[in-house]
Motif scaffolding. Structure first.
Motif, short mmCIF file in Angstrom:
data_model
loop_
_atom_site.label_atom_id
_atom_site.label_comp_id
_atom_site.label_asym_id
_atom_site.label_seq_id
_atom_site.Cartn_x
_atom_site.Cartn_y
_atom_site.Cartn_z
N VAL A 201 0.87 -1.17 0.00
CA VAL A 201 0.00 0.00 0.00
C VAL A 201 0.91 1.22 0.00
O VAL A 201 1.65 1.45 0.96
CB VAL A 201 -0.93 0.02 1.23
N GLY A 202 0.85 2.00 -1.08
CA GLY A 202 1.79 3.10 -1.23
C GLY A 202 3.20 2.55 -1.25
O GLY A 202 3.52 1.66 -2.05
N GLU A 203 4.03 3.03 -0.34
CA GLU A 203 5.40 2.52 -0.25
C GLU A 203 5.57 1.53 0.90
O GLU A 203 6.69 1.11 1.19
CB GLU A 203 6.38 3.69 -0.08
N GLN A 204 4.48 1.18 1.55
CA GLN A 204 4.55 0.29 2.71
C GLN A 204 4.15 -1.13 2.32
O GLN A 204 3.26 -1.34 1.50
CB GLN A 204 3.61 0.78 3.81
N GLN A 205 4.80 -2.10 2.94
CA GLN A 205 4.48 -3.50 2.71
C GLN A 205 3.91 -4.11 3.99
O GLN A 205 4.35 -3.78 5.09
CB GLN A 205 5.72 -4.28 2.26
N PHE A 206 2.93 -5.00 3.80
CA PHE A 206 2.23 -5.62 4.92
C PHE A 206 2.24 -7.13 4.76
O PHE A 206 1.88 -7.66 3.72
CB PHE A 206 0.79 -5.12 4.99
N GLU A 207 2.61 -7.78 5.84
CA GLU A 207 2.55 -9.24 5.91
C GLU A 207 1.13 -9.62 6.33
O GLU A 207 0.59 -9.10 7.31
CB GLU A 207 3.57 -9.71 6.94
N VAL A 208 0.49 -10.54 5.58
CA VAL A 208 -0.88 -10.92 5.87
C VAL A 208 -1.06 -12.40 5.55
O VAL A 208 -0.47 -12.92 4.61
CB VAL A 208 -1.87 -10.05 5.05
N ALA A 209 -1.86 -13.09 6.36
CA ALA A 209 -2.15 -14.50 6.11
C ALA A 209 -2.90 -14.63 4.79
O ALA A 209 -3.83 -13.87 4.51
CB ALA A 209 -2.96 -15.09 7.25
#
Length: 378
Positions: A201-209
């Motif tokens: 999202v944008g420049e951010q990364q998210f770890e998600v199941a």
């Protein structure tokens, strides 16, 4: 972003209240849209019954076939199986199984996109008026990431048939309909399965199941984060409470805005999502557990800002009371159900919070679902 937003319901099992009227047909004029993907049809005497009717549009004259209902029921359910006087906003559904007796996944494929959004705005406005006593202006905003309302679902769950084919369920039923190509699903849509994904999202990364909750419209995270940040206008040093926090989508951006992740507290009911939130927003406080129970036992301190992103049933009185006890200057409420939102807005009003702003997003084109973000201030 919290737990999954609900599931496909089977048709309700209940005691019959007299003779079944299922299969009977009536010619009638269609009334206003109602919450849930149908329109209100009022049958004249001698029936004098409301029929919540799918595949119709306000102002049309249609033949309604009753799909649920007995003599003793207060209302019936039905389908518009023949259109005698069509609305100018009626179109041919692009999907061959988006029809009476077909797939229950889409409610509005027979409606132009422009009118779909107007119908959803009518529903939000009606719910806010009826349940919160507010007269609000509502515009349902398009979100980039779909193709004229199609090909937006990045995750999709099918019924797998014995012959290897795919199917979806009929409306309010466990009966299946073979689907060769679901037009609201992207060609690269994934089915939920074990594992871990990385979402950007944008420049951010998210770890998600891979089998956990994440918004299925590709434009949803950006739209919702932008709305929440704009409404809350976080200031450096402010303390943030993110409830039903999921994997920390809002918390990550709010931590950047207030300048210190230790100022951010997250509460999430799903333990797996909470573990991902710890890694996605390093330095923030994270607790896994029922939101009402956690707030009743801990974090009994003032917060400047609160984000609420509850599941479909909303936050409810216990959580609203506990949030108000922490006296935030502003609450951003992300809602996938306008009725639950309106009810909770009324609960907040009893604590001295007013609805300052409301935005609505078309994150689920061709369906009746609409996502709202509301700003509540003292």
């Amino acid at each position: 972003m919290s737990r999954p937003r609900g599931r496909q319901r089977g048709q309700r099992s209940r005691s019959a209240k007299g003779r079944s009227r299922v299969g009977e047909r009536f010619e009638a004029e269609v009334g206003p849209v109602a919450h849930g993907g149908h329109c209100v049809v009022r049958l004249p005497e001698p029936e004098s019954r409301v029929v919540f009717t799918r595949h119709a549009l306000p102002g049309e004259r249609v033949v309604v076939e009753i799909t649920e209902g007995t003599e003793g029921d207060r209302f019936w359910r039905g389908d518009a199986v023949e259109v005698l006087d069509p609305s100018p906003d009626r179109v041919t559904a692009p999907c061959p199984v988006a029809r009476p007796g077909g797939c229950g996944g889409c409610d509005f494929q027979h409606v132009t996109l422009t009118r779909q959004r107007l119908l959803k705005a009518d529903v939000v406005r009606e719910q806010m008026g009826r349940l919160a006593g507010l007269d609000v202006d509502v515009t349902v905003e398009a979100v980039p990431g779909d193709l004229a309302g199609l090909r937006w679902r990045t995750r999709h769950r099918y019924v797998h048939l014995p012959d290897g084919g795919l199917a979806m369920r009929q409306h309010r039923s466990h009966r299946t309909v073979r689907v060769d190509d679901c037009l609201i699903a992207r060609h690269d849509a994934r089915e939920p399965q074990p594992g871990v994904l990385v979402e950007t999202v944008g420049e951010q990364q998210f770890e998600v199941a891979a089998d956990g909750f994440w918004q299925v419209h590709p434009g949803a995270p950006d739209a919702l984060v932008g709305a929440v940040l704009t409404m809350l206008a976080p200031k450096p040093g402010e303390k943030v409470l993110d409830l039903y926090a999921g994997v920390g989508l809002f918390a990550r951006f709010l931590a950047d805005a207030v300048g210190d992740p230790s100022l951010v507290t997250m509460v999430e009911g799903d333990a797996t999502a909470s573990r991902h939130a710890l890694r996605n927003v390093r330095g923030a406080r994270v607790t896994a557990g029922d939101v009402a129970e956690v707030l009743a036992a801990s974090y009994d301190e003032p917060f400047d800002l609160v984000v609420l992103d509850p599941p479909r049933e909303g936050a409810r009185r216990a959580v609203v009371d506990l949030v108000a006890d922490r006296a935030p200057r502003a609450v951003a409420y992300v809602a996938c159900d306008p009725a639950a939102l309106a009810r909770d807005v009324a609960l907040f009003a009893a604590h001295g919070y007013r609805l300052e702003a409301l935005r609505a997003f078309d994150l689920f084109p061709m369906t009746h679902h609409v996502e709202c973000v509301a700003l509540l201030v003292r």
